[in-house]
Design a protein around this motif. Structure first.
Motif, PDB file in Angstrom:
ATOM      1  N   GLN A  20      30.317  41.640  54.078  1.00 42.78           N
ATOM      2  CA  GLN A  20      30.415  40.804  52.878  1.00 42.78           C
ATOM      3  C   GLN A  20      30.161  41.636  51.623  1.00 42.78           C
ATOM      4  OE1 GLN A  20      31.311  37.470  52.752  1.00 42.78           O
ATOM      5  NE2 GLN A  20      31.426  37.921  50.560  1.00 42.78           N
ATOM      6  N   ALA A  21      29.278  42.607  51.700  1.00 43.14           N
ATOM      7  CA  ALA A  21      29.021  43.478  50.551  1.00 43.14           C
ATOM      8  C   ALA A  21      30.272  44.264  50.187  1.00 43.14           C
ATOM      9  CB  ALA A  21      27.855  44.418  50.855  1.00 43.14           C
ATOM     10  N   ARG A  22      31.004  44.763  51.198  1.00 36.93           N
ATOM     11  CA  ARG A  22      32.245  45.491  50.916  1.00 36.93           C
ATOM     12  C   ARG A  22      33.312  44.559  50.333  1.00 36.93           C
ATOM     13  NH1 ARG A  22      30.701  47.915  55.833  1.00 36.93           N
ATOM     14  NH2 ARG A  22      32.136  46.605  57.036  1.00 36.93           N
ATOM     15  N   VAL A  23      33.339  43.317  50.824  1.00 33.65           N
ATOM     16  CA  VAL A  23      34.278  42.348  50.245  1.00 33.65           C
ATOM     17  C   VAL A  23      33.936  42.080  48.782  1.00 33.65           C
ATOM     18  CG1 VAL A  23      35.011  39.934  50.328  1.00 33.65           C
ATOM     19  CG2 VAL A  23      34.855  41.252  52.441  1.00 33.65           C
ATOM     20  N   ASP A  24      32.664  41.893  48.488  1.00 32.52           N
ATOM     21  CA  ASP A  24      32.256  41.639  47.109  1.00 32.52           C
ATOM     22  C   ASP A  24      32.542  42.829  46.205  1.00 32.52           C
ATOM     23  OD1 ASP A  24      31.394  39.164  47.929  1.00 32.52           O
ATOM     24  OD2 ASP A  24      29.299  39.796  48.207  1.00 32.52           O
ATOM     25  N   ALA A  25      32.404  44.042  46.758  1.00 30.07           N
ATOM     26  CA  ALA A  25      32.676  45.232  45.951  1.00 30.07           C
ATOM     27  C   ALA A  25      34.164  45.349  45.612  1.00 30.07           C
ATOM     28  CB  ALA A  25      32.211  46.484  46.701  1.00 30.07           C
ATOM     29  N   LEU A  26      35.034  44.922  46.531  1.00 27.60           N
ATOM     30  CA  LEU A  26      36.473  45.011  46.304  1.00 27.60           C
ATOM     31  C   LEU A  26      37.013  43.821  45.517  1.00 27.60           C
ATOM     32  CD1 LEU A  26      39.047  46.674  46.940  1.00 27.60           C
ATOM     33  CD2 LEU A  26      39.316  45.263  49.009  1.00 27.60           C
ATOM     34  N   ARG A  27      36.251  42.745  45.421  1.00 31.36           N
ATOM     35  CA  ARG A  27      36.775  41.515  44.820  1.00 31.36           C
ATOM     36  C   ARG A  27      37.208  41.696  43.370  1.00 31.36           C
ATOM     37  NH1 ARG A  27      36.430  36.737  47.024  1.00 31.36           N
ATOM     38  NH2 ARG A  27      34.692  37.376  48.381  1.00 31.36           N
ATOM     39  N   PRO A  28      36.452  42.377  42.487  1.00 33.92           N
ATOM     40  CA  PRO A  28      36.941  42.539  41.102  1.00 33.92           C
ATOM     41  C   PRO A  28      38.295  43.238  41.036  1.00 33.92           C
ATOM     42  CG  PRO A  28      34.622  43.080  41.232  1.00 33.92           C
ATOM     43  CD  PRO A  28      35.086  42.942  42.638  1.00 33.92           C
ATOM     44  N   GLU A  29      38.475  44.277  41.851  1.00 34.30           N
ATOM     45  CA  GLU A  29      39.769  44.968  41.844  1.00 34.30           C
ATOM     46  C   GLU A  29      40.880  44.052  42.374  1.00 34.30           C
ATOM     47  OE1 GLU A  29      41.840  49.025  43.710  1.00 34.30           O
ATOM     48  OE2 GLU A  29      39.736  48.542  44.108  1.00 34.30           O
ATOM     49  N   HIS A  30      40.548  43.266  43.404  1.00 32.76           N
ATOM     50  CA  HIS A  30      41.541  42.343  43.964  1.00 32.76           C
ATOM     51  C   HIS A  30      41.903  41.259  42.957  1.00 32.76           C
ATOM     52  CE1 HIS A  30      42.888  38.897  46.475  1.00 32.76           C
ATOM     53  NE2 HIS A  30      43.547  39.839  47.105  1.00 32.76           N
ATOM     54  N   GLU A  31      40.914  40.723  42.253  1.00 32.13           N
ATOM     55  CA  GLU A  31      41.200  39.696  41.257  1.00 32.13           C
ATOM     56  C   GLU A  31      42.001  40.270  40.093  1.00 32.13           C
ATOM     57  OE1 GLU A  31      37.419  38.154  40.214  1.00 32.13           O
ATOM     58  OE2 GLU A  31      37.217  36.899  42.026  1.00 32.13           O
ATOM     59  N   ALA A  32      41.710  41.504  39.706  1.00 29.42           N
ATOM     60  CA  ALA A  32      42.485  42.129  38.633  1.00 29.42           C
ATOM     61  C   ALA A  32      43.933  42.344  39.059  1.00 29.42           C
ATOM     62  CB  ALA A  32      41.844  43.457  38.234  1.00 29.42           C
ATOM     63  N   ALA A  33      44.121  42.765  40.315  1.00 29.66           N
ATOM     64  CA  ALA A  33      45.485  42.946  40.816  1.00 29.66           C
ATOM     65  C   ALA A  33      46.222  41.617  40.896  1.00 29.66           C
ATOM     66  CB  ALA A  33      45.446  43.612  42.194  1.00 29.66           C
ATOM     67  N   ALA A  34      45.527  40.558  41.334  1.00 33.03           N
ATOM     68  CA  ALA A  34      46.149  39.234  41.396  1.00 33.03           C
ATOM     69  C   ALA A  34      46.513  38.736  40.003  1.00 33.03           C
ATOM     70  CB  ALA A  34      45.216  38.256  42.093  1.00 33.03           C
ATOM     71  N   ALA A  35      45.633  38.976  39.015  1.00 36.49           N
ATOM     72  CA  ALA A  35      45.925  38.557  37.647  1.00 36.49           C
ATOM     73  C   ALA A  35      47.117  39.327  37.083  1.00 36.49           C
ATOM     74  CB  ALA A  35      44.688  38.761  36.770  1.00 36.49           C
ATOM     75  N   GLU A  36      47.190  40.627  37.385  1.00 38.79           N
ATOM     76  CA  GLU A  36      48.328  41.421  36.924  1.00 38.79           C
ATOM     77  C   GLU A  36      49.631  40.953  37.565  1.00 38.79           C
ATOM     78  OE1 GLU A  36      50.509  44.184  34.835  1.00 38.79           O
ATOM     79  OE2 GLU A  36      48.432  43.516  34.568  1.00 38.79           O
ATOM     80  N   ARG A  37      49.564  40.625  38.844  1.00 38.28           N
ATOM     81  CA  ARG A  37      50.760  40.118  39.540  1.00 38.28           C
ATOM     82  C   ARG A  37      51.200  38.788  38.953  1.00 38.28           C
ATOM     83  NH1 ARG A  37      50.416  39.931  45.922  1.00 38.28           N
ATOM     84  NH2 ARG A  37      50.873  42.149  45.596  1.00 38.28           N
ATOM     85  N   GLU A  38      50.246  37.905  38.679  1.00 43.67           N
ATOM     86  CA  GLU A  38      50.601  36.609  38.099  1.00 43.67           C
ATOM     87  C   GLU A  38      51.140  36.776  36.684  1.00 43.67           C
ATOM     88  OE1 GLU A  38      51.485  32.766  38.024  1.00 43.67           O
ATOM     89  OE2 GLU A  38      50.764  33.901  39.769  1.00 43.67           O
ATOM     90  N   SER A  39      50.648  37.769  35.964  1.00 44.72           N
ATOM     91  CA  SER A  39      51.160  38.041  34.629  1.00 44.72           C
ATOM     92  C   SER A  39      52.626  38.482  34.687  1.00 44.72           C
ATOM     93  CB  SER A  39      50.316  39.110  33.946  1.00 44.72           C
ATOM     94  OG  SER A  39      50.851  39.467  32.686  1.00 44.72           O
ATOM     95  N   LEU A  40      52.953  39.308  35.677  1.00 41.90           N
ATOM     96  CA  LEU A  40      54.353  39.710  35.852  1.00 41.90           C
ATOM     97  C   LEU A  40      55.234  38.509  36.191  1.00 41.90           C
ATOM     98  CD1 LEU A  40      53.944  43.059  37.849  1.00 41.90           C
ATOM     99  CD2 LEU A  40      54.706  42.791  35.483  1.00 41.90           C
ATOM    100  N   ARG A  41      54.739  37.646  37.052  1.00 40.71           N
ATOM    101  CA  ARG A  41      55.519  36.457  37.402  1.00 40.71           C
ATOM    102  C   ARG A  41      55.695  35.532  36.201  1.00 40.71           C
ATOM    103  NH1 ARG A  41      52.379  35.371  43.157  1.00 40.71           N
ATOM    104  NH2 ARG A  41      53.564  36.901  44.388  1.00 40.71           N
ATOM    105  N   LEU A  42      54.662  35.391  35.374  1.00 41.30           N
ATOM    106  CA  LEU A  42      54.773  34.570  34.179  1.00 41.30           C
ATOM    107  C   LEU A  42      55.815  35.146  33.223  1.00 41.30           C
ATOM    108  CD1 LEU A  42      53.853  32.265  32.347  1.00 41.30           C
ATOM    109  CD2 LEU A  42      51.991  33.751  31.559  1.00 41.30           C
ATOM    110  N   ARG A  43      55.786  36.455  33.035  1.00 38.89           N
ATOM    111  CA  ARG A  43      56.789  37.084  32.174  1.00 38.89           C
ATOM    112  C   ARG A  43      58.189  36.888  32.732  1.00 38.89           C
ATOM    113  NH1 ARG A  43      54.698  43.023  32.024  1.00 38.89           N
ATOM    114  NH2 ARG A  43      56.813  43.361  31.212  1.00 38.89           N
TER     115      ARG A  43
END
Length: 289
Positions: free
Chosen positions: A109-132
């Motif tokens: 769970q600690a490794r998941v929490d450590a990766l979560r900010p990067e995963h959320e940033a990647a998801a936000a970037e992907r959604e931004s591309l889809r919105l554009r």
């Protein structure tokens, strides 16, 4: 004979008049409402949306392909999925009170929490591309209208599947008496299916309304564009469901009426044949006497 025919004609006319009393009067307001409903149904199901310029469609395809197949996004997704599987694999029975499972789950769970900010940033970037990409073609384009129609037919199918499941269980759990004939059982099942179909399709309208709202928010159009799109979608879906249910009930009632009328006619003819046979028998017996 003529009096019977005229009496039947008067009863038929009275029955038709009683039915017409329940129909709405065609005032200008009713005409406007019906026309609006028909236009909404046409726009939802059959109207050809405006074509986007080829450059916009090419830009849309490029952005959507980048959002779907960018290696950086996919690597983060795969790593997050691997860590979640690893964490879940350590969750044995009563793992939170047992060692070493408790420590293994905590470390994963600690490794998941450590990766979560990067995963959320990647998801936000992907959604931004889809919105554009969506804003490149617009909500009223063939892409936006195609997504809307796909969501409508998905909700429609879910409503029908709901009706089928409920009718199946109603039939499986139903109890019938021995005095109840086959025709009565079939009519009861038909009425139950129509009721379940009504509930399922009305629920499908609400499911579709939620999906249509999510679609509008995904494109983030201005209010003067998104609000009419959503209203037309919901009114068109409600009108389609209303017409379908009306046709289904009309067909069912008409079928039951025709079958009942034919059965009554057959019973009447049988009674007339029996009466004619009894008359001939009495007459022949009287001559023999």
């Amino acid at each position: 004979m003529d009096r019977d025919a005229s009496a039947m004609a008067r009863r038929r006319t009275a029955g038709e008049g009683a039915i017409l009393e329940y129909l709405p009067r065609m005032t200008p307001r009713v005409y406007s409402g019906v026309l609006t409903w028909v236009v909404c149904i046409y726009l939802l199901l059959a109207a050809t949306p405006p074509e986007s310029p080829p450059e916009a469609m090419a830009r849309y395809s490029d952005l959507m392909n980048t959002a779907a197949s960018d290696p950086a996004f996919n690597d983060v997704d795969r790593e997050m999925a691997r860590l979640l599987r690893e964490r879940d694999s350590h969750k044995a029975l009563f793992w939170s009170w047992r060692e070493p499972y408790k420590s293994l789950v905590a470390n994963a769970q600690a490794r998941v929490d450590a990766l979560r900010p990067e995963h959320e940033a990647a998801a936000a970037e992907r959604e931004s591309l889809r919105l554009r990409a969506r804003q490149t073609v617009g909500l009223w384009s063939q892409v936006g209208v195609g997504e809307l129609r796909s969501q409508f037919w998905k909700s429609w199918q879910e409503g029908k599947d709901f009706a089928k499941r409920m009718t199946f269980w109603d039939i499986m759990l139903a109890s019938s008496s021995r005095e109840e004939g086959l025709a009565a059982v079939l009519v009861r099942w038909l009425s139950q299916f129509l009721m379940n179909l009504t509930v399922g399709l009305v629920a499908a309208v609400f499911w579709f309304a939620g999906r249509a709202l999510s679609l509008v928010l995904a494109y983030q159009p201005p209010l003067y564009s998104g609000l009419p799109f959503f209203v037309i979608a919901v009114l068109g879906a409600a009108g389609t469901v209303l017409i379908f249910i009306a046709i289904a009930y009309t067909a069912a009632v008409g079928g039951v009426y025709v079958v009942a009328k034919q059965a009554a006619q057959a019973r009447l003819e049988e009674q007339q044949r029996r009466g004619a046979g009894n008359v001939r028998y009495r007459h022949s017996g009287g001559r023999r006497g």
